[in-house]
Design a protein around this motif. Sequence first.
Motif, PDB file in Angstrom:
ATOM      1  N   ASP A 266     -58.368  60.807 -92.758  1.00  0.00           N
ATOM      2  CA  ASP A 266     -58.880  59.584 -92.114  1.00  0.00           C
ATOM      3  C   ASP A 266     -58.289  59.378 -90.726  1.00  0.00           C
ATOM      4  O   ASP A 266     -58.441  58.321 -90.124  1.00  0.00           O
ATOM      5  N   GLY A 267     -57.614  60.394 -90.216  1.00  0.00           N
ATOM      6  CA  GLY A 267     -57.104  60.316 -88.851  1.00  0.00           C
ATOM      7  C   GLY A 267     -55.770  59.611 -88.698  1.00  0.00           C
ATOM      8  O   GLY A 267     -55.239  59.512 -87.585  1.00  0.00           O
ATOM      9  N   THR A 268     -55.181  59.113 -89.797  1.00  0.00           N
ATOM     10  CA  THR A 268     -53.848  58.498 -89.727  1.00  0.00           C
ATOM     11  C   THR A 268     -52.870  59.531 -89.158  1.00  0.00           C
ATOM     12  O   THR A 268     -52.869  60.670 -89.600  1.00  0.00           O
ATOM     13  N   LEU A 280     -34.315  64.520 -88.843  1.00  0.00           N
ATOM     14  CA  LEU A 280     -34.378  64.241 -87.410  1.00  0.00           C
ATOM     15  C   LEU A 280     -33.443  63.083 -87.067  1.00  0.00           C
ATOM     16  O   LEU A 280     -32.988  62.355 -87.944  1.00  0.00           O
ATOM     17  N   GLU A 281     -33.219  62.908 -85.778  1.00  0.00           N
ATOM     18  CA  GLU A 281     -32.429  61.771 -85.326  1.00  0.00           C
ATOM     19  C   GLU A 281     -33.212  60.478 -85.558  1.00  0.00           C
ATOM     20  O   GLU A 281     -32.699  59.480 -86.022  1.00  0.00           O
ATOM     21  N   LYS A 282     -34.485  60.539 -85.236  1.00  0.00           N
ATOM     22  CA  LYS A 282     -35.383  59.422 -85.530  1.00  0.00           C
ATOM     23  C   LYS A 282     -36.773  59.977 -85.858  1.00  0.00           C
ATOM     24  O   LYS A 282     -37.098  61.101 -85.471  1.00  0.00           O
ATOM     25  N   PRO A 283     -37.579  59.192 -86.586  1.00  0.00           N
ATOM     26  CA  PRO A 283     -38.886  59.695 -86.993  1.00  0.00           C
ATOM     27  C   PRO A 283     -39.743  60.113 -85.803  1.00  0.00           C
ATOM     28  O   PRO A 283     -39.619  59.559 -84.709  1.00  0.00           O
ATOM     29  N   ALA A 284     -40.604  61.094 -86.023  1.00  0.00           N
ATOM     30  CA  ALA A 284     -41.502  61.592 -84.976  1.00  0.00           C
ATOM     31  C   ALA A 284     -42.924  61.479 -85.482  1.00  0.00           C
ATOM     32  O   ALA A 284     -43.212  61.877 -86.611  1.00  0.00           O
ATOM     33  N   THR A 285     -43.806  60.930 -84.659  1.00  0.00           N
ATOM     34  CA  THR A 285     -45.204  60.767 -85.065  1.00  0.00           C
ATOM     35  C   THR A 285     -46.091  61.684 -84.233  1.00  0.00           C
ATOM     36  O   THR A 285     -45.933  61.783 -83.021  1.00  0.00           O
ATOM     37  N   TRP A 300     -42.914  61.256 -94.006  1.00  0.00           N
ATOM     38  CA  TRP A 300     -42.858  59.906 -94.552  1.00  0.00           C
ATOM     39  C   TRP A 300     -44.318  59.513 -94.734  1.00  0.00           C
ATOM     40  O   TRP A 300     -45.035  59.294 -93.754  1.00  0.00           O
ATOM     41  N   ALA A 301     -44.767  59.469 -96.000  1.00  0.00           N
ATOM     42  CA  ALA A 301     -46.190  59.195 -96.254  1.00  0.00           C
ATOM     43  C   ALA A 301     -46.301  57.839 -96.911  1.00  0.00           C
ATOM     44  O   ALA A 301     -45.887  57.653 -98.047  1.00  0.00           O
ATOM     45  N   ASP A 302     -46.868  56.896 -96.169  1.00  0.00           N
ATOM     46  CA  ASP A 302     -46.946  55.514 -96.651  1.00  0.00           C
ATOM     47  C   ASP A 302     -48.334  55.239 -97.221  1.00  0.00           C
ATOM     48  O   ASP A 302     -49.288  55.060 -96.479  1.00  0.00           O
ATOM     49  N   PHE A 303     -48.423  55.205 -98.542  1.00  0.00           N
ATOM     50  CA  PHE A 303     -49.701  54.918 -99.196  1.00  0.00           C
ATOM     51  C   PHE A 303     -49.835  53.440 -99.563  1.00  0.00           C
ATOM     52  O   PHE A 303     -50.801  53.046-100.196  1.00  0.00           O
ATOM     53  N   SER A 304     -48.821  52.633 -99.198  1.00  0.00           N
ATOM     54  CA  SER A 304     -48.901  51.227 -99.593  1.00  0.00           C
ATOM     55  C   SER A 304     -50.050  50.573 -98.829  1.00  0.00           C
ATOM     56  O   SER A 304     -50.349  50.933 -97.688  1.00  0.00           O
TER      57      SER A 304
END
Length: 548
Positions: A266-268, A280-285, A300-304
Amino acid sequence: MKIEMNEGRRSFLKSSSLGLASSAFPSLLFAQPGGIGSRPTPNFKPDVEVELTARKSYLPILKGRNTAIFTYEGRLIEGPEDTVKNIPGSYLGPIFNFVHGQKVRIYFYNKLPEPTIVHWHGLHVPQKMDGHPMYGISTGQRYVFEFEIKNRAGTSFYHSHTHELTAEQVYKGLAGLIVVTDRHEQALELPRGEFDLPIVIQDRRFTQNNQLSYVGNMHERMMGFLGDEILVNGKKSGVIPVKAGVYRLRMLNGSNSRIYKLGWDDGTPLTAIGTDAGLLEKPATRPYIMLAPGERVDLWADFSGRETGSEVVMRSLPFSGAMPPMYERMQGGMGRMGGHGGMGMMSASSLKQGAGFDIVKFRIGGKSADAMTLPSRLVPFERLKESEAANPDSPVPIAISMGPMAPKLNGKSFSLNRVMDFEKVPVDTIQKIRIFHSQAGGMGMGMRGGMMGGRGGMGMMMSMAHPIHMHGQQFQILSRTFDGNRADEYATVKEGFIDNGWKDTVLVMPGEEITVLKPFQHYKGLFLYHCHNLEHEDLGMMRNFYVG
Ligand code: C2O
Ligand code: CU
Ligand code: CU
């Protein structure tokens, strides 16, 4: 300097064509009575003891007849209960859960009808514990691995590393996941237990009788094996039931040569919290993430917030530019061609390198009890500086070239024990390493400007992507540059790299040059570097660093 070798390996080598006479290490001794690693060391006091057996077995993978496979079976002898976690019904070996600082002893038994040895890809262990092909053991033999977990928290990968049999043995099933945790990770609020999921992606090809089929010919081997069935965690199910909550997905590309461009249907965008063997030092998107053979990425997969009953699909999105131009053109223009088209550039798989397909579906069940927020900082990250390198102005080269019969590194094929001068690295130094495509030494030599005309000639015509892996400690990427050739194709992958974490495998696309900083601490001896396209590795696209 003395490199010892196993008894079983000795007879195997004697009968092979590998000449070892002109060794760079004249003191090399093959035989130690009883072999290396056949007995535990009395003064090594393990916190964890495990038995691991490689054997042949049969499993129902597809409907109908069982598939003959190779597999690792694990059994905990001593240590925390979750140390060995078997995956029921999968050919994959058990997941090992290790803790930083633990001392681990693994009794490894070869019950296969052929020689084998295990490598702990991503772990930093001594030469004799690293599963170098020279330590292969014959049927019925035992190898005792003993090492301390020096790694930080992260996801690693163990697999066969048998001389010239790595690709086929991994293909048949000799692979598994290693999870390491440490106090830094424990201090973070990350998904745990059922919310921490392994996702091992592999492609396979089956005969009509449900048996695994492997590379058919030399051309296919040169391009790397591609399957047309995508398996996740050794299974074809394709659907994983999840709750509407946050998951940590430990993605490992355990395929022989297929590269994935991970993306949600869905392009997320994708959020990574770790690469290879480190957080990682901090999350990467990223809009998508490229995952080459041997690479890992922790997502980190957020299905909420997703509706019960809905599905979200992890896909491999279409991309191009990883294969030689001829391959790309023929596959693109004509679709499936079978195994004998063109210059043998065609794959026998109906799924070309770069095709788009579903990898796995997540079906949302009920709500998860805990809400979770993505930490903005993950772990303290020790960024290596170029000025700390022992050789900032004279990087160690890793030159990639494609010869007519074999891909090579630094113009050479694999030798079990020989190293060139620039492959000797002083222990306890940080080295700058430059990985690049070379026109020399391969088909480019003497044919420059030939068939294809213009820049690069034959060398460029054969240029393809190679996932370059280095044993031992994780490294950091200093730079990734692109020469501008085939830019339209490159545009389909270029946003998918996470280059600011700890790495042990890096995808080098055609036209790319990558420099890395790699520490060589603690252990002296021979440590491999090679292409993790496993067909390339077995064709000799592998060399040793001698750390001394
Ligand atoms: Cu995962 Cu030397 O390899
Ligand atoms: Cu490795
Ligand atoms: Cu390669």
